[in-house]
Design a protein around this motif. Structure first.
Motif, PDB file in Angstrom:
ATOM      1  N   ILE A 204       0.846  -1.200   0.000  1.00 22.28           N
ATOM      2  CA  ILE A 204       0.000   0.000   0.000  1.00 22.28           C
ATOM      3  C   ILE A 204       0.878   1.245   0.000  1.00 22.28           C
ATOM      4  CG2 ILE A 204      -1.659   1.326   1.369  1.00 22.28           C
ATOM      5  CD1 ILE A 204      -2.745  -1.465   2.327  1.00 22.28           C
ATOM      6  N   GLY A 205       1.923   1.224   0.817  1.00 18.46           N
ATOM      7  CA  GLY A 205       2.848   2.357   0.883  1.00 18.46           C
ATOM      8  C   GLY A 205       3.562   2.601  -0.433  1.00 18.46           C
ATOM      9  N   ALA A 206       3.952   1.538  -1.115  1.00 16.74           N
ATOM     10  CA  ALA A 206       4.615   1.684  -2.418  1.00 16.74           C
ATOM     11  C   ALA A 206       3.669   2.345  -3.424  1.00 16.74           C
ATOM     12  CB  ALA A 206       5.099   0.332  -2.927  1.00 16.74           C
TER      13      ALA A 206
ATOM     14  N   LEU B 221      12.226  -0.370  -2.629  1.00 19.57           N
ATOM     15  CA  LEU B 221      12.714  -0.336  -1.245  1.00 19.57           C
ATOM     16  C   LEU B 221      11.550  -0.334  -0.252  1.00 19.57           C
ATOM     17  CD1 LEU B 221      15.699   2.136  -1.641  1.00 19.57           C
ATOM     18  CD2 LEU B 221      15.854  -0.248  -0.863  1.00 19.57           C
ATOM     19  N   ILE B 222      10.498   0.409  -0.547  1.00 22.22           N
ATOM     20  CA  ILE B 222       9.336   0.452   0.358  1.00 22.22           C
ATOM     21  C   ILE B 222       8.645  -0.915   0.393  1.00 22.22           C
ATOM     22  CG2 ILE B 222       7.044   1.471   0.705  1.00 22.22           C
ATOM     23  CD1 ILE B 222       8.304   4.115  -0.447  1.00 22.22           C
ATOM     24  N   GLU B 223       8.441  -1.508  -0.777  1.00 24.76           N
ATOM     25  CA  GLU B 223       7.801  -2.830  -0.839  1.00 24.76           C
ATOM     26  C   GLU B 223       8.599  -3.897  -0.092  1.00 24.76           C
ATOM     27  OE1 GLU B 223       7.295  -3.994  -4.915  1.00 24.76           O
ATOM     28  OE2 GLU B 223       5.908  -2.343  -5.326  1.00 24.76           O
TER      29      GLU B 223
ATOM     30  N   LEU C  10       5.534  10.572  -5.447  1.00 24.83           N
ATOM     31  CA  LEU C  10       6.795  10.844  -6.151  1.00 24.83           C
ATOM     32  C   LEU C  10       6.553  11.401  -7.553  1.00 24.83           C
ATOM     33  CD1 LEU C  10       8.647   7.657  -4.924  1.00 24.83           C
ATOM     34  CD2 LEU C  10       9.122  10.019  -4.204  1.00 24.83           C
ATOM     35  N   LYS C  11       5.497  10.953  -8.213  1.00 27.18           N
ATOM     36  CA  LYS C  11       5.140  11.543  -9.514  1.00 27.18           C
ATOM     37  C   LYS C  11       4.763  13.007  -9.327  1.00 27.18           C
ATOM     38  CE  LYS C  11       3.800   7.386 -11.987  1.00 27.18           C
ATOM     39  NZ  LYS C  11       2.685   6.561 -12.516  1.00 27.18           N
ATOM     40  N   PHE C  12       3.995  13.294  -8.283  1.00 25.25           N
ATOM     41  CA  PHE C  12       3.615  14.675  -7.981  1.00 25.25           C
ATOM     42  C   PHE C  12       4.857  15.527  -7.708  1.00 25.25           C
ATOM     43  CE2 PHE C  12       2.755  17.883  -4.712  1.00 25.25           C
ATOM     44  CZ  PHE C  12       1.863  18.702  -5.400  1.00 25.25           C
TER      45      PHE C  12
ATOM     46  N   ILE D 237      11.693   6.492  -8.951  1.00 25.13           N
ATOM     47  CA  ILE D 237      10.427   5.976  -8.421  1.00 25.13           C
ATOM     48  C   ILE D 237      10.480   4.450  -8.329  1.00 25.13           C
ATOM     49  CG2 ILE D 237       7.957   5.665  -8.894  1.00 25.13           C
ATOM     50  CD1 ILE D 237       7.973   8.539 -10.036  1.00 25.13           C
ATOM     51  N   GLU D 238      11.015   3.819  -9.353  1.00 19.39           N
ATOM     52  CA  GLU D 238      11.129   2.356  -9.357  1.00 19.39           C
ATOM     53  C   GLU D 238      11.969   1.867  -8.174  1.00 19.39           C
ATOM     54  OE1 GLU D 238      13.321  -1.047 -12.064  1.00 19.39           O
ATOM     55  OE2 GLU D 238      12.544   0.729 -13.088  1.00 19.39           O
TER      56      GLU D 238
END
Length: 183
Positions: A89-91, A114-116, A98-100, A108-109
């Motif tokens: 969910i966090g990813a 890393l978050i996932e 990050l797009k914003f 972003i990738e």
């Protein structure tokens, strides 16, 4: 305290003052996140730290793009309290954020990866036999690059060390260091 972070990243409001009900987390999600971010800054500085941070201080010097590391820490728990797997969910939240913020697609990738995966390093180090080469092979296949290994190691260190002063210790640091070195 003034709400600036929530103005820039509205999704951050979901974790402000959010309690974590387990035996490890002493701080709310937002406070833990900011403590982790500040610890990363300290590791990245010339400030002297206790010896369990010797390897992280060496490794952070090898990181090519520290923006990825800092944004990963800032957003690593952004999915908490949304129900389900907070890493996935966090990813998803992070990708939108990050797009914003006009972060490159390559960054972003890496940040969303890393978050996932920000829990796998500690899972392997704390719950598996890291002296078993097949365990190390399984772990390195998941990580798949030296840059990711370095970043994931640092994310894990600052995440774990920012949960509660009483739970971070030399033994945990040694296990993480050992997994890093064997990988």
């Amino acid at each position: 305290d003034c709400g600036l972070l929530v103005k820039v990243i509205p999704e951050f409001s979901k974790i402000v003052s959010q309690s974590q009900f387990d035996r490890y987390h002493l701080y709310t999600v937002d406070e833990h996140t900011l403590r982790a971010f500040n610890l990363l800054k300290t590791i990245d500085s010339e400030k002297k730290l206790s010896r369990e941070f010797n390897l992280p201080k060496l490794i952070i010097k090898e990181i090519k793009n520290k923006t990825i590391l800092y944004l990963s820490i800032l957003l690593h728990d952004i999915g908490k309290g949304s129900g389900g797997n907070h890493q996935m969910i966090g990813a998803n939240f992070a990708e939108k954020i990050l797009k914003f913020l006009d972060v490159s697609s390559k960054e972003i990738e890496e940040i969303t990866w890393l978050i996932e995966n920000h829990i796998i390093f500690s899972d392997f180090a704390m719950h598996k036999d890291i002296e078993d080469n097949s365990v190390i092979r399984t772990f390195t296949k998941k990580v798949n690059s030296l840059d990711r290994l370095r970043s994931l190691y640092l994310v894990t260190i600052v995440d774990m060390a920012s949960v509660n002063h009483a739970t971070w210790n030399e033994w945990k640091a040694m296990l993480l260091d050992r997994l890093y070195q064997k990988s």
